[in-house]
Design a protein around this motif. Structure first.
Motif, PDB file in Angstrom:
ATOM      1  N   ILE A  14       0.841  -1.200   0.000  1.00  0.00           N
ATOM      2  CA  ILE A  14       0.000   0.000   0.000  1.00  0.00           C
ATOM      3  C   ILE A  14       0.876   1.250   0.000  1.00  0.00           C
ATOM      4  N   SER A  15       1.902   1.247   0.832  1.00  0.00           N
ATOM      5  CA  SER A  15       2.809   2.391   0.897  1.00  0.00           C
ATOM      6  C   SER A  15       3.563   2.563  -0.411  1.00  0.00           C
ATOM      7  N   LEU A  16       3.951   1.440  -1.030  1.00  0.00           N
ATOM      8  CA  LEU A  16       4.644   1.513  -2.318  1.00  0.00           C
ATOM      9  C   LEU A  16       3.768   2.208  -3.363  1.00  0.00           C
ATOM     10  N   LEU A  17       2.513   1.772  -3.475  1.00  0.00           N
ATOM     11  CA  LEU A  17       1.612   2.354  -4.468  1.00  0.00           C
ATOM     12  C   LEU A  17       1.338   3.833  -4.176  1.00  0.00           C
ATOM     13  N   MET A 139      10.183  -0.707   0.955  1.00  0.00           N
ATOM     14  CA  MET A 139       9.081  -0.849   0.007  1.00  0.00           C
ATOM     15  C   MET A 139       8.440   0.506  -0.287  1.00  0.00           C
ATOM     16  N   ASP A 140       8.232   1.289   0.771  1.00  0.00           N
ATOM     17  CA  ASP A 140       7.663   2.620   0.622  1.00  0.00           C
ATOM     18  C   ASP A 140       8.509   3.449  -0.343  1.00  0.00           C
ATOM     19  N   TYR A 254      18.556   9.129  -5.410  1.00  0.00           N
ATOM     20  CA  TYR A 254      18.480   9.243  -3.942  1.00  0.00           C
ATOM     21  C   TYR A 254      17.501   8.214  -3.378  1.00  0.00           C
ATOM     22  N   ASN A 255      16.317   8.127  -3.958  1.00  0.00           N
ATOM     23  CA  ASN A 255      15.314   7.191  -3.453  1.00  0.00           C
ATOM     24  C   ASN A 255      15.717   5.739  -3.673  1.00  0.00           C
ATOM     25  N   LEU A 256      16.451   5.468  -4.746  1.00  0.00           N
ATOM     26  CA  LEU A 256      16.929   4.107  -4.986  1.00  0.00           C
ATOM     27  C   LEU A 256      17.912   3.688  -3.888  1.00  0.00           C
ATOM     28  N   ALA A 262      17.528   0.762   3.388  1.00  0.00           N
ATOM     29  CA  ALA A 262      16.704   0.807   4.600  1.00  0.00           C
ATOM     30  C   ALA A 262      16.566  -0.558   5.276  1.00  0.00           C
ATOM     31  N   PHE A 263      16.274  -1.601   4.503  1.00  0.00           N
ATOM     32  CA  PHE A 263      16.087  -2.927   5.093  1.00  0.00           C
ATOM     33  C   PHE A 263      17.390  -3.481   5.683  1.00  0.00           C
TER      34      PHE A 263
END
Length: 396
Positions: A14-17, A139-140, A254-256, A262-263
């Motif tokens: 849900i957060s990904l979408l 995932m987000d 940056y987001n990549l 993060a994990f």
């Protein structure tokens, strides 16, 4: 990875979408706002008010979620409101409507955040909080890679056609709404206190919260007070001469990095300590903002945004995992909501002040001030806050 339950997977998708929808627009937002007449100062005020609305509502709805013992309805309503706000910004381009639509989007975030993070916490143990929150952040943030990438392709095919993107972003938002109805609440006892929850009642939690919670949150809020919206980082590289495509490309990069890191950093934090990873993240932030005070090439900014992605991965999920480990389980949504409520007020001030400093003295002083203050916060956490253990109990 048995600790990744069905609920964690659903919340993460849900957060990904939702981030595909939101982040498709985020790097374009300052460019779009400038194209319809917004100044840098007005952009700062807009972002500040929007974030303050999100923050205050996070505290209220977090408290309400804890009192009612429900999570799913708040999550569903919050994602629905955020999705519906997207096309409004394209249909109505007058400043007042832009303010209302952006605020509605952030209100949706405020409604869902405390309940969502509490549900994540409920699905984890104290020893797996770092990796659970880290996985969710990965995932987000993967959505924050896909979203700008789609925007980049679209703008390559249709240059300067920003408004259509707001309608395209509505589609993944609708998918997130549908997926949210697969969430089920665990059986939880409602609190016996039936007193109506006032909008600011969550503030009372601060007085009765564990002492370690107040010390940790105080440091986090001082940091936030000087950590303005990422919009200013994008404006900086845009003013340095980068094209729209290059600006969005750097943001995707940056987001990549954030999504990839993060994990693993969450797993590492569970092993060596949440505090150590968090402080390392603050150090990277200092390097980035000190570097942003100067002008460089696309490779220079690419390196800074690489560090910035690592910073975000080491702090965003880690801070919430830390808070959930030092507070009572029954108050998780209230504790996180109270923190994020104060955080967003500080973000409002930070964005407004940064916009003013930039307009009056230039970007170098604005970014340099943030770097200096953050280094002081780093020393505070290092010297004044005890490292949390996996099974630390709240200290009254």
């Amino acid at each position: 990875m048995k600790y990744l339950t069905r609920t964690i997977w659903v919340l993460s998708f849900i957060s990904l979408l939702t981030d595909v929808a939101g982040e498709m627009l985020y790097p374009v937002m300052p460019i779009y706002l400038r194209s319809i007449g917004f100044s840098v100062l007005l952009i700062g005020i807009l972002e500040g008010i929007a974030e303050a609305t999100a923050g205050l509502s996070k505290g209220y709805f977090g408290k309400l979620s804890d009192q009612r013992g429900r999570r799913a309805p708040f999550i569903q309503l919050g994602y629905t409101l955020s999705a519906l706000s997207k096309p409004i910004m394209a249909v109505f381009v007058y400043p007042l409507w832009i303010f209302l639509a952006r605020t509605a989007d952030r209100l949706g975030k405020g409604i869902r955040t405390g309940a969502r993070d509490a549900l994540l916490s409920d699905e984890a143990t104290p020893a797996t909080k770092g990796r659970v929150f880290g996985f969710h952040r990965s995932m987000d943030t993967l959505g924050a890679v896909i979203g700008p990438a789609l925007a980049l392709v679209y703008l390559y095919l249709y240059p300067n056609e920003y408004r259509t993107l707001f309608f395209i972003a509505f589609v993944p938002g609708l998918l997130a709404i549908g997926l949210s109805f697969y969430l089920k609440d665990k059986k939880r006892e409602q609190k016996e206190n039936k007193t109506p929850v006032s909008f600011f009642s969550f503030l009372h939690y601060w007085k009765h919260s564990p002492a370690i919670y107040r010390r940790v949150v105080t440091g986090l809020l001082v940091f936030t007070l000087f950590n303005s919206s990422d919009v200013f980082l994008l404006l900086k590289i845009k003013q340095a001469g980068l094209s729209d495509a290059a600006t969005i490309g750097v943001y995707i990069f940056y987001n990549l990095i954030y999504a990839l890191a993060a994990f693993p950093l969450g797993i590492l934090a569970d092993s060596i300590g949440l505090k150590k990873i968090f402080i390392a993240g603050l150090f990277l932030f200092v390097l980035v903002y000190a570097g942003m005070a100067f002008t460089g090439s696309i490779y220079y900014y690419g390196f800074l945004f690489l560090l910035y992605g690592a910073y975000a991965a080491a702090t965003e999920g880690i801070s919430k995992a830390w808070i959930s480990n030092i507070t009572d389980k029954a108050d998780t949504a209230t504790a996180i909501g109270t923190y994020t409520g104060f955080q967003s007020i500080c973000t409002m001030l930070a964005s407004t002040v940064t916009g003013w400093l930039w307009l009056r003295f230039g970007a170098g002083l604005a970014f340099g001030t943030t770097a200096v203050v953050t280094f002081g916060v780093l020393l505070y956490f290092w010297l004044s806050i005890d490292a949390p253990t996996s099974h630390q109990s709240p200290e009254k």
